[in-house]
Design a protein around this motif. Sequence first.
Motif, mmCIF file in Angstrom:
data_model
loop_
_atom_site.group_PDB
_atom_site.id
_atom_site.type_symbol
_atom_site.label_atom_id
_atom_site.label_comp_id
_atom_site.label_asym_id
_atom_site.label_seq_id
_atom_site.Cartn_x
_atom_site.Cartn_y
_atom_site.Cartn_z
ATOM 1 N N GLU A 25 -3.321 -2.775 -1.878
ATOM 2 C CA GLU A 25 -4.032 -2.039 -0.817
ATOM 3 C C GLU A 25 -4.359 -2.897 0.409
ATOM 4 O O GLU A 25 -4.772 -2.385 1.443
ATOM 5 C CB GLU A 25 -5.303 -1.386 -1.353
ATOM 6 C CG GLU A 25 -6.354 -2.342 -1.836
ATOM 7 C CD GLU A 25 -6.221 -2.742 -3.297
ATOM 8 O OE1 GLU A 25 -7.151 -3.380 -3.801
ATOM 9 O OE2 GLU A 25 -5.206 -2.435 -3.953
ATOM 10 N N ASP A 26 -4.143 -4.215 0.297
ATOM 11 C CA ASP A 26 -4.439 -5.124 1.398
ATOM 12 C C ASP A 26 -3.283 -5.328 2.358
ATOM 13 O O ASP A 26 -3.456 -5.934 3.414
ATOM 14 C CB ASP A 26 -4.815 -6.514 0.855
ATOM 15 C CG ASP A 26 -6.086 -6.500 0.036
ATOM 16 O OD1 ASP A 26 -6.923 -5.598 0.226
ATOM 17 O OD2 ASP A 26 -6.233 -7.404 -0.810
ATOM 18 N N CYS B 27 0.808 -1.217 0.000
ATOM 19 C CA CYS B 27 0.000 0.000 0.000
ATOM 20 C C CYS B 27 0.847 1.275 0.000
ATOM 21 O O CYS B 27 0.334 2.354 -0.258
ATOM 22 C CB CYS B 27 -0.960 -0.003 1.184
ATOM 23 S SG CYS B 27 -0.159 0.037 2.807
#
Length: 89
Positions: free
Chosen positions: A84-85, A10
């Motif tokens: 994004e995880d 991220c």
Amino acid sequence: MSAPQAAVDCKNQPVVLGDIVRVVNLDKRFIKSFPADERILIESMIGQFFKVIAIDEEGAPCVVREWHDERGIMQTHVIALDAEDMEKI
């Protein structure tokens, strides 16, 4: 066919096999795709640290969640993470 892009987290940091990542998010639709009795286990991954055990065919880093079911039998889920995880540690 082009090679997959290098995986990033991220913060746009490169992520490779063996790195430690913290799961910062999992899509609610993804969580709901599991049987009801497994959803809490998948959701509990958020905030936890995992070693990248593989890079899938699409270039996504994969981590594994292990637990023992009510009969004491080991269960596992290998999860491919999007940028994004996860956050590389």
